[in-house]
Design a protein around this motif. Structure first.
Motif, short mmCIF file in Angstrom:
data_model
loop_
_atom_site.label_atom_id
_atom_site.label_comp_id
_atom_site.label_asym_id
_atom_site.label_seq_id
_atom_site.Cartn_x
_atom_site.Cartn_y
_atom_site.Cartn_z
N LEU A 28 0.85 -1.19 0.00
CA LEU A 28 0.00 0.00 0.00
C LEU A 28 0.88 1.23 0.00
O LEU A 28 1.93 1.25 0.66
N TYR A 29 0.46 2.24 -0.72
CA TYR A 29 1.18 3.51 -0.68
C TYR A 29 0.22 4.64 -1.00
O TYR A 29 -0.86 4.43 -1.54
N CYS A 30 0.60 5.83 -0.60
CA CYS A 30 -0.24 6.98 -0.92
C CYS A 30 0.60 8.09 -1.49
O CYS A 30 1.81 8.16 -1.29
N ASN A 31 -0.07 8.93 -2.24
CA ASN A 31 0.53 10.12 -2.82
C ASN A 31 -0.29 11.27 -2.24
O ASN A 31 -1.49 11.34 -2.47
N MET A 39 -2.99 12.99 -4.08
CA MET A 39 -4.16 12.23 -4.52
C MET A 39 -5.14 11.93 -3.39
O MET A 39 -6.08 11.16 -3.57
N GLN A 40 -4.93 12.48 -2.21
CA GLN A 40 -5.82 12.20 -1.09
C GLN A 40 -7.25 12.59 -1.42
O GLN A 40 -7.44 13.56 -2.13
N VAL A 58 -6.69 1.61 -7.25
CA VAL A 58 -6.97 2.85 -6.52
C VAL A 58 -7.92 2.46 -5.39
O VAL A 58 -8.87 1.68 -5.59
N CYS A 59 -7.66 2.99 -4.19
CA CYS A 59 -8.42 2.59 -3.01
C CYS A 59 -8.88 3.81 -2.23
O CYS A 59 -8.37 4.92 -2.42
N LEU A 60 -9.83 3.57 -1.32
CA LEU A 60 -10.42 4.64 -0.53
C LEU A 60 -10.93 4.05 0.78
O LEU A 60 -11.48 2.94 0.79
N PHE A 101 -15.26 4.73 5.09
CA PHE A 101 -15.85 5.50 6.18
C PHE A 101 -15.74 7.01 5.92
O PHE A 101 -16.48 7.79 6.50
N LEU A 102 -14.82 7.41 5.02
CA LEU A 102 -14.70 8.83 4.67
C LEU A 102 -15.88 9.32 3.84
O LEU A 102 -16.26 10.48 3.91
#
Length: 174
Positions: A47-50, A53-54, A71-73, A76-77
């Motif tokens: 897993l990684y984030c940029n 791209m949040q 692409v994941c999310l 709960f947001l």
């Protein structure tokens, strides 16, 4: 695999605008013993984030074909009342003993038009953070949408937040 006392070699991800280096070690590799539906041959992911791209992040295959990425999310947001019901066979496959050990997220389908982006809330991914095992499940007995419209939910959340701020400001001004 690197020994624990050695610095892990970073995985290099090429993007259109820059190169991202992700340190890959035993601590951030997740194994999907059954693979991911339609990608059953892919068993290991990181897993990684940029930050640009949040609120989205990425689950990238390592090993066979590192160009496979999802692409994941965090569901709960976009759906604060989201509930996941995990069946006994999924709990057993993940060896998940406590809910606190689970990290839950949804796969996202990206479209050219951002208002058409959807998240699969019916089939969330669950990671057991204790043993680094993952599995995509079908949330039993829930009526969550397979194509939950992310943009609509984010806009509704923003409107609710703006309304709450307006109420707070009006209260403070009295």
């Amino acid at each position: 695999m690197n020994k624990t006392n050695e610095t892990p070699d970073p995985m290099v991800l090429e993007t259109e605008t820059r190169t991202v280096r992700i340190p890959v070690s035993d601590g951030n590799i997740f194994t999907f013993p059954d693979g991911v539906p339609a990608f059953e041959d892919y068993k290991q992911f990181v897993l990684y984030c940029n930050t640009d791209m949040q609120p989205f992040f990425f689950m990238k295959s390592i090993g066979i074909s590192p160009e496979v990425s999802f692409v994941c999310l965090d569901p709960f947001l976009v759906c604060p009342d989201y509930q996941v019901r995990v069946g006994p066979s999924d709990l057993q496959a993940l060896n998940l003993q406590r809910g606190e050990d689970a990290f839950i997220f949804s796969f996202v389908t990206v479209r050219d038009d951002p208002s058409e982006i959807t998240a699969n809330l019916q089939g969330p991914v669950i990671l057991n953070m204790k043993n680094s095992q993952g599995r995509q499940i079908i949330s039993e007995g829930t009526r969550h949408d397979v194509r939950f419209r992310v943009w609509d939910a984010l806009m509704q959340s923003r409107e609710t937040s703006d309304s709450a701020e307006d109420d707070l400001t009006a209260t403070q001004c009295r």
